[in-house]
Enzyme design. Structure first.
Site, PDB file in Angstrom:
ATOM      1  N   ASP A 110       0.804  -1.222   0.000  1.00  0.00           N
ATOM      2  CA  ASP A 110       0.000   0.000   0.000  1.00  0.00           C
ATOM      3  C   ASP A 110       0.837   1.273   0.000  1.00  0.00           C
ATOM      4  O   ASP A 110       0.281   2.366  -0.021  1.00  0.00           O
ATOM      5  CB  ASP A 110      -0.946   0.006   1.210  1.00  0.00           C
ATOM      6  CG  ASP A 110      -2.180  -0.849   0.955  1.00  0.00           C
ATOM      7  OD1 ASP A 110      -2.260  -1.446  -0.131  1.00  0.00           O
ATOM      8  OD2 ASP A 110      -3.048  -0.924   1.837  1.00  0.00           O
ATOM      9  N   ASP A 121     -14.646  35.923 -34.130  1.00  0.00           N
ATOM     10  CA  ASP A 121     -14.385  34.504 -34.327  1.00  0.00           C
ATOM     11  C   ASP A 121     -15.185  33.653 -33.357  1.00  0.00           C
ATOM     12  O   ASP A 121     -15.550  32.524 -33.650  1.00  0.00           O
ATOM     13  CB  ASP A 121     -12.899  34.218 -34.164  1.00  0.00           C
ATOM     14  CG  ASP A 121     -12.540  32.865 -34.732  1.00  0.00           C
ATOM     15  OD1 ASP A 121     -11.878  32.101 -34.034  1.00  0.00           O
ATOM     16  OD2 ASP A 121     -12.949  32.573 -35.860  1.00  0.00           O
TER      17      ASP A 121
END
Length: 530
Positions: A36, A289
Site C-alpha cells: 500500500d 471569431d
C-alpha cells in the site's frame, strides 16, 4: 465488488494522506501492508513534489499476520513521534489493513504521547477519497480547537470587529492533488486584497496544525472546495458563529457573485473590486471569431464544484449548449442536480467511467469538459476536450501560473476551453478543402491525435491521388493567374495557400479556364465547399 481499471477517487485513507501532505508539522501513521505504499507515487510523480509525503507505514507482511500486528503498529507510532516530532499525528488504516481489525485508532487512544492524536475511522468499502479528506480535515480542526469550544449545544459569542480594522477570512479546502489549488489560493488572495480583505489562515494547504487553532479569529470562512471544506465550514458556523461565503469564484459571473456575497457577509463595500473589466473572457467570447462558440454542444463531467461552475460558464458566458452533465461526487450530487435543473437535464451521477463514455458516445458533443479520463475518452472519439477537474494528472501541475478562480482564472478557462474547438476561419478552410488529404470531412484537428478517424481513413483516397489531376482532366491547358487573383490568393494563410492554388488550378482545368481570375478563385472555393 467490481473490478475496474480506472477510478475517479481512491479509498478514504488517500484523502487523509492528501490532508497530511498538504500541511506542515503533521504526520500520518498508516497501518498498511507493504504494497500500500504505492500512494507515495501519487504525490511525488503526479504533483512533482520534491519530498515524500509525511506518512509512516507499518508495512506488515504476510508472515506478520500470524503474529502481533497490533504491537507492530504501537511501536511504529512511538518511533514516528520520536523521529519527526510533529505538532499533531493522524492515525488510521488502509483498506487492506481494515480486514485484520487491529483498530489502530483505539490502540492510539490507549497510549500516552506528548502530541495531539487524531484517530481516523474511514470505512474503506463504503466511502471515497474526497469524503476521507473532508472527515480528516474536520476531525483535525476539532482536535486543535478542543480548548476553545463552547459548552455543548451553545455557540461561542463573537465580538464586533473594531472600527477601522480590515476584515480577515480563512480560505478553506485547497489540498495536495487538488485541481489548480496552488494557483487558486494566490488568485483568490489577490481578489480579496482588491476588496480590502486579509487572509487569516489558508488550510489545509501550507498550514500547520497549530494554525487551525487560529481559525475562530477570522470574520468569515470561504469554502473554496466544498468537497473538502464543507463539513468543517458548517461546524465552524454552528460552534463559533462564523458566517461563510459559499460562492466558488470560478468564471466571471461567479467571481462577481463571490465579491457581492463577501461584501454582504462582512458588511463592506466591494465596488472597487468589481470596477473595470478585469477579465478578457467577456469580450473574447463576444469577438467575431467566437460567434462560432454559440450553440456548441458540450458534455460536462467531474467533481461537483467544477462541474457546477462549468455549467454556468458554458451557458451564460460562452453561449454553449450543455447536452449532458454529471459528477462522480455522490456526496455533492445535490450541487450538480441544482446546476442541471435549469438546463432541463437529468444529471449522470456515477463513478463508472465506462458509463460516462457511453453517454458521451450517445450524445456526440462537440466538446467534452471533464477529467483526465474524459480527455482520453474524447481523444479516442475524435472530440475536443478540456480538463476542468480532479482526479489530476501530471499535466494539471503546469510550471506556469494557471488558476481556475478569479479574473485570471476566467482568462485561463477561456483559453483552455476554446482552443480545442474548431474555430471560425479553421472551419471555413476545412470546408473549402475537405477533399484534401489533411482537410477532408473525416479529418480531426491534428492535436487530437492521428489526424483522421479510423473508420473514415479507409474511405479516403490516398493523398497522392488528390494532388494529381484526374485522368480525364485536360492537363495540357496553359494556366495563367490574373494579378488581382494572385493578390486575393495571398490573403489566404500561408499554411494552406499552396493547396488553395492547386485546387483552384484543378478547377480551372476541369472547366477549360486558361486565365484564373478572382471569380475563378471563388468559383473554385464554392465548388470544393459544396
Amino acid at each position: 465488488m467490481e473490478l475496474t481499471v480506472w477510478t475517479y477517487e481512491g479509498p478514504p485513507h488517500v484523502g487523509a494522506m492528501r490532508i497530511a501532505t498538504s500541511m506542515r508539522d503533521l504526520h500520518y501513521v498508516l497501518h498498511a501492508p507493504q504494497g500500500d505504499t504505492y500512494a507515495d507515487l501519487l504525490f511525488t510523480m503526479i504533483e512533482r513534489r520534491d519530498s515524500r509525503p509525511p506518512v509512516t507505514y507499518t508495512t506488515f507482511q504476510a508472515r506478520d499476520l500470524g503474529g502481533d500486528t497490533a504491537g507492530l503498529f504501537i511501536r511504529t507510532l512511538e518511533e514516528a513521534n520520536e523521529r519527526f516530532k510533529p505538532q499533531a499525528m493522524l492515525v488510521g488504516e488502509s483498506c487492506t489493513a481494515e480486514l485484520i481489525q487491529d483498530q489502530p485508532g483505539a490502540l492510539a487512544e490507549g497510549m500516552t504521547l506528548n502530541v495531539p492524536l487524531v484517530p481516523l475511522e474511514l470505512p474503506a468499502y463504503s466511502r471515497k477519497e474526497n469524503w476521507g479528506a473532508a472527515e480528516t480535515f474536520y476531525k483535525l480542526a476539532r482536535t486543535m480547537l478542543a480548548g476553545q469550544m463552547p459548552a455543548p449545544g451553545t455557540t461561542a459569542s463573537r465580538p464586533a470587529r473594531p472600527e477601522g480594522q480590515r476584515p480577515k477570512v480563512n480560505l478553506l479546502g485547497p489540498t495536495s492533488l487538488g485541481f489548480r489549488c496552488r494557483d487558486d489560493v494566490v488568485e483568490v488572495t489577490r481578489l480579496l486584497a482588491s476588496a480590502g480583505v486579509d487572509v487569516n489562515v489558508v488550510a489545509p494547504l501550507g498550514a500547520a496544525p497549530e494554525d487551525l487553532a487560529r481559525l475562530p479569529e477570522a470574520d468569515a470562512n470561504i469554502s473554496l472546495y466544498p468537497e473538502v471544506s464543507g463539513t468543517l465550514v458548517k461546524w465552524l458556523e454552528r460552534t463559533f458563529g462564523q458566517p461563510a461565503v459559499h460562492t466558488v469564484p470560478i468564471g466571471v459571473g461567479a467571481t462577481r457573485d463571490f465579491l457581492a456575497e463577501l461584501g454582504a457577509v462582512l458588511d463592506i463595500d466591494v465596488s472597487a473590486a468589481l470596477a473595470g473589466d478585469p477579465s478578457r473572457l467577456p469580450w473574447y467570447s463576444r469577438s467575431v471569431d467566437s460567434t462560432y462558440l454559440t450553440g456548441k454542444r458540450v458534455f460536462i463531467f467531474g467533481d461537483a464544484t467544477h462541474v457546477a461552475a462549468a455549467a454556468r460558464i458554458a451557458t451564460e458566458e460562452l453561449a454553449f449548449e450543455v447536452v449532458g452533465i454529471g459528477t462522480y461526487s455522490r456526496e455533492q450530487a445535490r450541487m450538480v442536480r441544482a446546476a442541471a435543473k435549469p438546463l432541463g437535464l437529468e444529471p449522470l451521477i456515477t463513478d463508472d467511467y465506462l458509463e460516462v463514455e457511453r453517454h458521451v458516445t450517445e450524445l456526440q458533443p462537440e466538446l467534452v469538459l471533464g477529467t483526465q479520463m474524459e480527455r482520453h475518452m474524447a481523444k479516442r472519439l475524435g472530440v475536443g476536450c478540456a480538463v476542468i477537474s480532479a482526479p489530476v494528472h501530471v499535466q494539471d501541475f503546469p510550471a506556469r501560473y494557471s488558476p481556475q478562480m478569479g479574473w485570471e482564472g476566467a482568462n485561463v478557462i477561456f483559453d483552455s476551453w476554446v482552443h480545442p474547438l474548431v474555430m471560425g476561419l479553421e472551419e471555413h478552410l476545412l470546408t473549402m478543402f475537405r477533399e484534401d488529404f489533411e482537410f477532408h470531412d473525416g479529418a480531426v484537428a491534428s492535436h487530437l491525435g492521428s489526424g483522421q478517424r479510423p473508420e473514415v481513413a479507409s474511405e479516403s483516397p490516398p493523398s497522392s491521388a488528390l494532388d494529381e489531376p484526374p485522368s480525364d482532366m485536360p492537363a495540357d491547358i496553359a494556366l495563367g493567374w490574373a494579378q488581382d487573383a494572385e493578390r486575393e490568393l495571398k490573403k489566404i494563410p500561408f499554411f494552406v495557400r499552396g493547396k488553395a492554388r492547386r485546387n483552384t488550378e484543378r478547377f480551372a482545368r476541369e472547366h477549360g479556364v486558361a486565365t484564373i481570375t478572382v471569380e475563378t478563385l471563388y468559383d473554385a472555393k464554392a465548388h470544393f465547399g459544396r
